[in-house]
Design a protein around this motif. Structure first.
Motif, PDB file in Angstrom:
ATOM      1  N   SER A  22      15.813   0.646  -0.863  1.00 39.59           N
ATOM      2  CA  SER A  22      14.695   1.282  -0.154  1.00 39.59           C
ATOM      3  C   SER A  22      13.445   1.289  -1.022  1.00 39.59           C
ATOM      4  O   SER A  22      12.336   1.042  -0.531  1.00 39.59           O
ATOM      5  N   ALA A  23      13.616   1.576  -2.304  1.00 43.73           N
ATOM      6  CA  ALA A  23      12.475   1.630  -3.216  1.00 43.73           C
ATOM      7  C   ALA A  23      11.816   0.257  -3.353  1.00 43.73           C
ATOM      8  O   ALA A  23      10.587   0.138  -3.330  1.00 43.73           O
ATOM      9  N   LYS A  24      12.634  -0.776  -3.493  1.00 46.78           N
ATOM     10  CA  LYS A  24      12.089  -2.124  -3.637  1.00 46.78           C
ATOM     11  C   LYS A  24      11.363  -2.563  -2.360  1.00 46.78           C
ATOM     12  O   LYS A  24      10.290  -3.178  -2.423  1.00 46.78           O
ATOM     13  N   ALA A  25      11.944  -2.242  -1.210  1.00 46.00           N
ATOM     14  CA  ALA A  25      11.301  -2.600   0.066  1.00 46.00           C
ATOM     15  C   ALA A  25       9.995  -1.841   0.230  1.00 46.00           C
ATOM     16  O   ALA A  25       8.982  -2.407   0.678  1.00 46.00           O
ATOM     17  N   ALA A  26       9.987  -0.556  -0.132  1.00 44.00           N
ATOM     18  CA  ALA A  26       8.766   0.244  -0.030  1.00 44.00           C
ATOM     19  C   ALA A  26       7.673  -0.311  -0.933  1.00 44.00           C
ATOM     20  O   ALA A  26       6.514  -0.426  -0.529  1.00 44.00           O
ATOM     21  N   ALA A  27       8.040  -0.659  -2.166  1.00 44.83           N
ATOM     22  CA  ALA A  27       7.056  -1.208  -3.101  1.00 44.83           C
ATOM     23  C   ALA A  27       6.461  -2.504  -2.560  1.00 44.83           C
ATOM     24  O   ALA A  27       5.248  -2.730  -2.639  1.00 44.83           O
ATOM     25  N   ALA A  28       7.316  -3.352  -2.000  1.00 50.72           N
ATOM     26  CA  ALA A  28       6.828  -4.618  -1.443  1.00 50.72           C
ATOM     27  C   ALA A  28       5.882  -4.365  -0.272  1.00 50.72           C
ATOM     28  O   ALA A  28       4.833  -5.024  -0.143  1.00 50.72           O
ATOM     29  N   ASN A  29       6.235  -3.418   0.590  1.00 53.18           N
ATOM     30  CA  ASN A  29       5.374  -3.096   1.738  1.00 53.18           C
ATOM     31  C   ASN A  29       4.007  -2.581   1.290  1.00 53.18           C
ATOM     32  O   ASN A  29       2.970  -2.965   1.840  1.00 53.18           O
ATOM     33  N   ILE A  30       4.028  -1.689   0.308  1.00 55.03           N
ATOM     34  CA  ILE A  30       2.777  -1.073  -0.141  1.00 55.03           C
ATOM     35  C   ILE A  30       1.894  -2.103  -0.851  1.00 55.03           C
ATOM     36  O   ILE A  30       0.671  -2.122  -0.658  1.00 55.03           O
ATOM     37  N   LYS A  31       2.495  -2.972  -1.654  1.00 55.85           N
ATOM     38  CA  LYS A  31       1.719  -4.015  -2.330  1.00 55.85           C
ATOM     39  C   LYS A  31       1.026  -4.919  -1.312  1.00 55.85           C
ATOM     40  O   LYS A  31      -0.117  -5.335  -1.503  1.00 55.85           O
ATOM     41  N   LYS A  32       1.746  -5.219  -0.228  1.00 52.85           N
ATOM     42  CA  LYS A  32       1.183  -6.098   0.804  1.00 52.85           C
ATOM     43  C   LYS A  32       0.045  -5.414   1.548  1.00 52.85           C
ATOM     44  O   LYS A  32      -0.992  -6.034   1.827  1.00 52.85           O
ATOM     45  N   GLU A  33       0.223  -4.125   1.851  1.00 52.26           N
ATOM     46  CA  GLU A  33      -0.786  -3.399   2.618  1.00 52.26           C
ATOM     47  C   GLU A  33      -1.989  -2.997   1.776  1.00 52.26           C
ATOM     48  O   GLU A  33      -3.125  -2.968   2.254  1.00 52.26           O
ATOM     49  N   TYR A  34      -1.722  -2.687   0.484  1.00 49.63           N
ATOM     50  CA  TYR A  34      -2.790  -2.226  -0.405  1.00 49.63           C
ATOM     51  C   TYR A  34      -2.767  -3.032  -1.710  1.00 49.63           C
ATOM     52  O   TYR A  34      -2.325  -2.543  -2.754  1.00 49.63           O
ATOM     53  N   PRO A  35      -3.211  -4.276  -1.663  1.00 49.44           N
ATOM     54  CA  PRO A  35      -3.180  -5.115  -2.868  1.00 49.44           C
ATOM     55  C   PRO A  35      -4.063  -4.579  -3.991  1.00 49.44           C
ATOM     56  O   PRO A  35      -3.915  -4.997  -5.143  1.00 49.44           O
ATOM     57  N   GLU A  36      -4.976  -3.650  -3.662  1.00 46.07           N
ATOM     58  CA  GLU A  36      -5.859  -3.095  -4.689  1.00 46.07           C
ATOM     59  C   GLU A  36      -5.209  -1.944  -5.453  1.00 46.07           C
ATOM     60  O   GLU A  36      -5.791  -1.403  -6.388  1.00 46.07           O
ATOM     61  N   TRP A  37      -3.987  -1.567  -5.079  1.00 43.63           N
ATOM     62  CA  TRP A  37      -3.268  -0.505  -5.778  1.00 43.63           C
ATOM     63  C   TRP A  37      -2.299  -1.098  -6.797  1.00 43.63           C
ATOM     64  O   TRP A  37      -1.743  -2.176  -6.584  1.00 43.63           O
ATOM     65  N   TRP A  38      -2.105  -0.381  -7.887  1.00 45.90           N
ATOM     66  CA  TRP A  38      -1.014  -0.700  -8.831  1.00 45.90           C
ATOM     67  C   TRP A  38       0.257  -0.073  -8.281  1.00 45.90           C
ATOM     68  O   TRP A  38       0.297   1.124  -7.977  1.00 45.90           O
ATOM     69  N   VAL A  39       1.314  -0.878  -8.105  1.00 44.82           N
ATOM     70  CA  VAL A  39       2.562  -0.406  -7.502  1.00 44.82           C
ATOM     71  C   VAL A  39       3.737  -0.902  -8.336  1.00 44.82           C
ATOM     72  O   VAL A  39       3.778  -2.066  -8.753  1.00 44.82           O
ATOM     73  N   CYS A  40       4.724  -0.027  -8.574  1.00 45.70           N
ATOM     74  CA  CYS A  40       5.889  -0.421  -9.357  1.00 45.70           C
ATOM     75  C   CYS A  40       7.121   0.351  -8.883  1.00 45.70           C
ATOM     76  O   CYS A  40       7.089   1.576  -8.775  1.00 45.70           O
ATOM     77  N   ASP A  41       8.202  -0.356  -8.582  1.00 46.38           N
ATOM     78  CA  ASP A  41       9.476   0.321  -8.328  1.00 46.38           C
ATOM     79  C   ASP A  41      10.252   0.380  -9.642  1.00 46.38           C
ATOM     80  O   ASP A  41      10.260  -0.578 -10.408  1.00 46.38           O
ATOM     81  N   THR A  42      10.892   1.511  -9.883  1.00 47.64           N
ATOM     82  CA  THR A  42      11.596   1.704 -11.145  1.00 47.64           C
ATOM     83  C   THR A  42      12.722   2.702 -10.942  1.00 47.64           C
ATOM     84  O   THR A  42      13.000   3.129  -9.811  1.00 47.64           O
ATOM     85  N   GLU A  43      13.404   3.064 -12.029  1.00 50.33           N
ATOM     86  CA  GLU A  43      14.523   3.998 -11.972  1.00 50.33           C
ATOM     87  C   GLU A  43      14.321   5.120 -12.974  1.00 50.33           C
ATOM     88  O   GLU A  43      13.696   4.927 -14.026  1.00 50.33           O
ATOM     89  N   LEU A  44      14.855   6.292 -12.638  1.00 51.35           N
ATOM     90  CA  LEU A  44      14.846   7.395 -13.590  1.00 51.35           C
ATOM     91  C   LEU A  44      15.795   7.113 -14.746  1.00 51.35           C
ATOM     92  O   LEU A  44      16.848   6.495 -14.562  1.00 51.35           O
ATOM     93  N   MET A  45      15.429   7.571 -15.920  1.00 55.75           N
ATOM     94  CA  MET A  45      16.332   7.571 -17.070  1.00 55.75           C
ATOM     95  C   MET A  45      17.076   8.902 -17.054  1.00 55.75           C
ATOM     96  O   MET A  45      16.463   9.955 -17.220  1.00 55.75           O
TER      97      MET A  45
END
Length: 288
Positions: free
Chosen positions: A264-287
């Protein structure tokens, strides 16, 4: 000359409450602080000082904004740590910046925490000294020495480590590019009543997600009044499939979204990058 490579992970305030203000003017806070696998990378070189040069030098790579190379969290930490060095020493630090600055993700604080952790171990410096040095560098730095989940109170000096973090680990981090906030300006905009302190205990750790849903970032409204785009970031994160919780982190313009799975996180990041290319977007995991 000895060389060390260390990570400085992104810091995320899952909630941030302003609970009081002390006589000196500092706001007293409580916050649940966690760290992500997204990290800056530091190459730290330690050697005998040549009297013709400064005690420390810092080089930043990939930074979105220009950073003062002579006065920053790393040089402040190093100058204080050198008082405990066994011999006259020079420290050189090269930082590859992957965590954006001025975002509320603790990029500079984590850099300082990593340097304090590494040099503290190298020079066998007492932990209380390290904590004092960290706090003098910045309020987020004490928690960034160990970079593990922790409940923070006071001005950042009261730390209660989380023994077992039961939270979902998938995250999406978003920051509007070329936007930043000054921490003091955000705090000055905060005009709400103080929040009631949380009754923290070992049992609290068993229901962290339920606790999170009852908390907030008290600085979020003040920050949105200064940078309205923050609200759009939060709303966009909340609208993604699998979203559990979204809000601003710390006092910066960066926001996080917690998701129910890595997919879900990876799909969300991809969607947001496509919709808002001017934003910095990164999917990651908690330590954890």
């Amino acid at each position: 000359m000895e060389s060390f490579c260390v990570k400085a992970p992104a810091k995320i305030n899952l909630f941030l409450h302003i609970i009081n203000r002390e006589e000196r003017g500092y706001h007293l806070i409580e916050s649940l602080v966690v760290f992500a696998k997204l990290s800056n990378f530091l190459e730290i070189k330690v050697g005998e000082k040549n009297f013709r040069y400064d005690n420390s030098t810092v080089e930043f790579v990939n930074s979105e904004f220009r950073i003062n190379y002579r006065y920053n969290t790393i040089t402040r930490a190093v100058s204080l740590l050198l008082r405990h060095a066994p011999v006259r020493t020079k420290v050189t630090v090269k930082v590859v910046k992957n965590v954006p600055i001025a975002a509320g993700f603790g990029s500079g604080s984590s850099d300082a925490g990593a340097v304090i952790r590494m040099l503290g171990e190298l020079w066998n410096i007492d932990r209380q000294f390290l904590n004092d040095i960290a706090l003098s560098v910045g309020a987020d730095v004490p928690a960034s020495i160990d970079s593990k989940p922790v409940f923070v109170r006071g001005v950042g000096e009261e730390l209660c480590p989380i023994k077992q973090c039961s939270l979902p680990t998938s995250l999406v981090l978003v920051k509007p590019k070329k936007k930043f906030l000054n921490t003091s300006e955000v705090f000055s905009k905060y005009k709400e009543d103080f929040s009631q302190p949380i009754k923290w205990s070992d049992n609290t750790e068993e229901n962290l997600l339920e606790l999170l849903k009852e908390t907030k970032n008290d600085l979020q409204e003040a920050a949105i009044s200064l940078v309205p785009e923050i609200q759009n970031v939060i709303s966009t994160l909340e609208s993604q499939e699998g979203s559990i919780l979204s809000r601003m982190s710390g006092s910066g313009v960066g926001c996080f979204g917690m998701f129910d799975s890595e997919e879900s996180a990876k799909a969300a990041a991809a969607n947001i990058k496509k919709e808002y290319p001017e934003w910095w977007v990164c999917d990651t995991e908690l330590m954890v």
